[in-house]
Design a protein around this motif. Structure first.
Motif, PDB file in Angstrom:
ATOM      1  N   LEU A   1      17.324  19.742  34.418  1.00 38.21           N
ATOM      2  CA  LEU A   1      18.280  20.922  34.622  1.00 38.21           C
ATOM      3  C   LEU A   1      17.899  21.690  35.833  1.00 38.21           C
ATOM      4  O   LEU A   1      18.970  22.235  36.444  1.00 38.21           O
ATOM      5  CB  LEU A   1      17.879  21.819  33.332  1.00 38.21           C
ATOM      6  CG  LEU A   1      18.750  23.042  33.274  1.00 38.21           C
ATOM      7  CD1 LEU A   1      20.035  22.843  33.242  1.00 38.21           C
ATOM      8  CD2 LEU A   1      18.527  24.006  31.823  1.00 38.21           C
TER       9      LEU A   1
ATOM     10  N   HIS B   1      19.344  19.624  38.770  1.00 38.24           N
ATOM     11  CA  HIS B   1      20.754  19.851  38.509  1.00 38.24           C
ATOM     12  C   HIS B   1      21.433  21.288  39.112  1.00 38.24           C
ATOM     13  O   HIS B   1      22.174  21.016  39.929  1.00 38.24           O
ATOM     14  CB  HIS B   1      21.206  19.688  37.245  1.00 38.24           C
ATOM     15  CG  HIS B   1      22.676  19.770  36.685  1.00 38.24           C
ATOM     16  ND1 HIS B   1      23.727  18.731  37.228  1.00 38.24           N
ATOM     17  CD2 HIS B   1      23.528  20.977  36.475  1.00 38.24           C
ATOM     18  CE1 HIS B   1      24.982  19.297  36.942  1.00 38.24           C
ATOM     19  NE2 HIS B   1      24.680  20.488  36.397  1.00 38.24           N
ATOM     20  N   THR B   2      20.573  22.136  38.676  1.00 34.84           N
ATOM     21  CA  THR B   2      21.213  23.510  39.173  1.00 34.84           C
ATOM     22  C   THR B   2      20.973  23.848  40.728  1.00 34.84           C
ATOM     23  O   THR B   2      21.661  24.178  41.504  1.00 34.84           O
ATOM     24  CB  THR B   2      20.053  24.632  38.508  1.00 34.84           C
ATOM     25  OG1 THR B   2      20.410  24.599  37.002  1.00 34.84           O
ATOM     26  CG2 THR B   2      20.614  26.033  38.760  1.00 34.84           C
ATOM     27  N   ARG B   3      19.761  23.328  40.921  1.00 38.12           N
ATOM     28  CA  ARG B   3      19.330  23.526  42.487  1.00 38.12           C
ATOM     29  C   ARG B   3      20.364  22.500  43.348  1.00 38.12           C
ATOM     30  O   ARG B   3      20.922  22.948  44.302  1.00 38.12           O
ATOM     31  CB  ARG B   3      17.965  23.142  42.910  1.00 38.12           C
ATOM     32  CG  ARG B   3      16.870  24.030  42.353  1.00 38.12           C
ATOM     33  CD  ARG B   3      15.588  23.467  42.543  1.00 38.12           C
ATOM     34  NE  ARG B   3      15.367  23.513  44.310  1.00 38.12           N
ATOM     35  CZ  ARG B   3      14.793  24.501  44.888  1.00 38.12           C
ATOM     36  NH1 ARG B   3      14.404  25.477  44.102  1.00 38.12           N
ATOM     37  NH2 ARG B   3      14.679  24.511  45.979  1.00 38.12           N
TER      38      ARG B   3
ATOM     39  N   HIS C   1      23.470  21.841  42.781  1.00 38.58           N
ATOM     40  CA  HIS C   1      24.830  22.431  42.669  1.00 38.58           C
ATOM     41  C   HIS C   1      24.863  23.647  43.555  1.00 38.58           C
ATOM     42  O   HIS C   1      25.989  23.965  43.981  1.00 38.58           O
ATOM     43  CB  HIS C   1      25.277  22.576  41.333  1.00 38.58           C
ATOM     44  CG  HIS C   1      25.620  21.365  40.722  1.00 38.58           C
ATOM     45  ND1 HIS C   1      24.830  20.261  40.457  1.00 38.58           N
ATOM     46  CD2 HIS C   1      26.911  20.788  40.326  1.00 38.58           C
ATOM     47  CE1 HIS C   1      25.769  19.198  39.885  1.00 38.58           C
ATOM     48  NE2 HIS C   1      27.020  19.664  39.735  1.00 38.58           N
ATOM     49  N   LYS C   2      23.625  24.374  43.534  1.00 38.79           N
ATOM     50  CA  LYS C   2      23.574  25.643  44.362  1.00 38.79           C
ATOM     51  C   LYS C   2      23.441  25.142  46.084  1.00 38.79           C
ATOM     52  O   LYS C   2      23.680  26.074  46.758  1.00 38.79           O
ATOM     53  CB  LYS C   2      22.439  26.492  44.075  1.00 38.79           C
ATOM     54  CG  LYS C   2      22.827  27.177  42.954  1.00 38.79           C
ATOM     55  CD  LYS C   2      21.691  28.033  42.318  1.00 38.79           C
ATOM     56  CE  LYS C   2      21.882  28.810  40.996  1.00 38.79           C
ATOM     57  NZ  LYS C   2      20.753  29.637  40.442  1.00 38.79           N
TER      58      LYS C   2
END
Length: 317
Positions: free
Chosen positions: A308, A311-313, A315-316
């Motif tokens: 997670l 994935h978050t990094r 997309h940022k």
């Protein structure tokens, strides 16, 4: 003795440079173009220790396809688990039947891949509690004083021969403090369990090993993960080289005394938006447990949390 180090990253450089300084002939093979080109341009790698005394160490470095030497006594593999299969295929033209192989890579999965190319009796594998950071192309930082860190290793066959003892002697000269065991699986799994605690939690919370160890409930977190991992290993019939208490003591010693300022390699990958090896560490324990009808719920939860965070990094970015 001649060593060829495949994978001139942080750990590959530490092993290769110190083996070279101990009097061995060492050559490096790597595929990361900016890194290889920088080392070729400057005639070596710039080495620091604990961020100080930056100096150039001459090294010979090659791309896999240009390296043609087949005279190494020992091939040393230090790569990310997900990189190994491709690198083995690119390097197979300089493998011979007489060469020994040494590896102390993080996670699990590499042994089976290496056995596709090398004889079981030639394979030495182990674990390295050694902290090193690749600061950038052609720049590496050895964490800890000379002689800091330890390693355990074993023959795949669990029958040490004359060459094994010669390799151990060279590792001792290079200050890696090696311990030779005759418990192959237990030796490798000790580092998997260690990393499943420290690497994963430090990465998720972006903290050093010392910052983790200073948390009042750190032992409680460590014990929960160690116990679950040992439950998996017991079901798989793996005899560990440490007791559960000794594994906790190892986590605490390395985190509090040996390398308190160190960010683990998984954090280094995460911070640079590279894929982590969590599937080969916590994820490996989960899959091994399921093979024996045991659910390692905490390790599964942490594996998903790391993905997670990845994935978050991404997309940022």
């Amino acid at each position: 003795m001649k060593f060829t180090v495949v994978g001139a990253g942080a750990m590959g450089l530490r092993y290769g440079v110190l083996l070279q300084e101990a009097g061995n002939e060492v050559e490096f093979v790597d595929a990361w173009q900016p890194h290889v080109e920088k080392m070729k341009e400057q005639g070596g790698v710039y080495v620091k220790r604990d961020h100080e005394n930056r100096h150039l160490v001459p090294v010979k470095v090659f791309y896999p396809e240009e390296y043609q030497n087949t005279d190494a006594d020992v091939l040393v593999f230090f790569l990310k688990q997900m990189q190994l299969a491709d690198m083995l295929e690119r390097c197979k033209h300089f493998f011979t039947a007489d060469q020994y192989v040494l590896t102390a890579m993080n996670g699990m999965g590499h042994v089976d891949k290496l056995l596709n190319y090398f004889k079981p009796e030639k394979l030495l594998a182990g674990t390295a509690l050694v902290a090193t950071v690749l600061d950038g192309p052609g720049e590496v930082d050895f964490i800890g004083k000379p002689g800091a860190g330890t390693m355990n290793l074993a023959n795949y066959t669990e029958q040490p021969d004359e060459m094994t003892h010669k390799v151990v002697a060279e590792l001792q000269k290079a200050n890696f403090n090696p311990t030779l065991t005759t418990n192959f699986q237990g030796t490798l799994m000790a580092k998997v369990v260690f990393n499943s605690v420290v690497n994963t939690l430090c990465t998720l919370f972006e903290i050093t090993m010392g910052e983790y160890a200073a948390f009042a409930k750190a032992d409680e977190l460590s014990v929960a993960l160690i116990n679950e991992a040992y439950d998996v290993c017991e079901r798989a019939g793996i005899e560990m080289i440490n007791t559960r208490q000794e594994e906790l003591e190892s986590v605490n010693y390395v985190s509090k005394v040996a390398n308190p300022l160190h960010y683990p390699s998984m954090y280094q990958d995460m911070s640079k938006n590279r894929p982590t090896e969590v599937d080969y560490i916590n994820g490996y324990l989960v899959e091994l447990g399921r093979k024996y009808h045991y659910e390692a719920h905490t390790h599964a939860f942490l594996t998903n949390l790391v993905h997670l965070a990845e994935h978050t990094r991404q997309h940022k970015a």
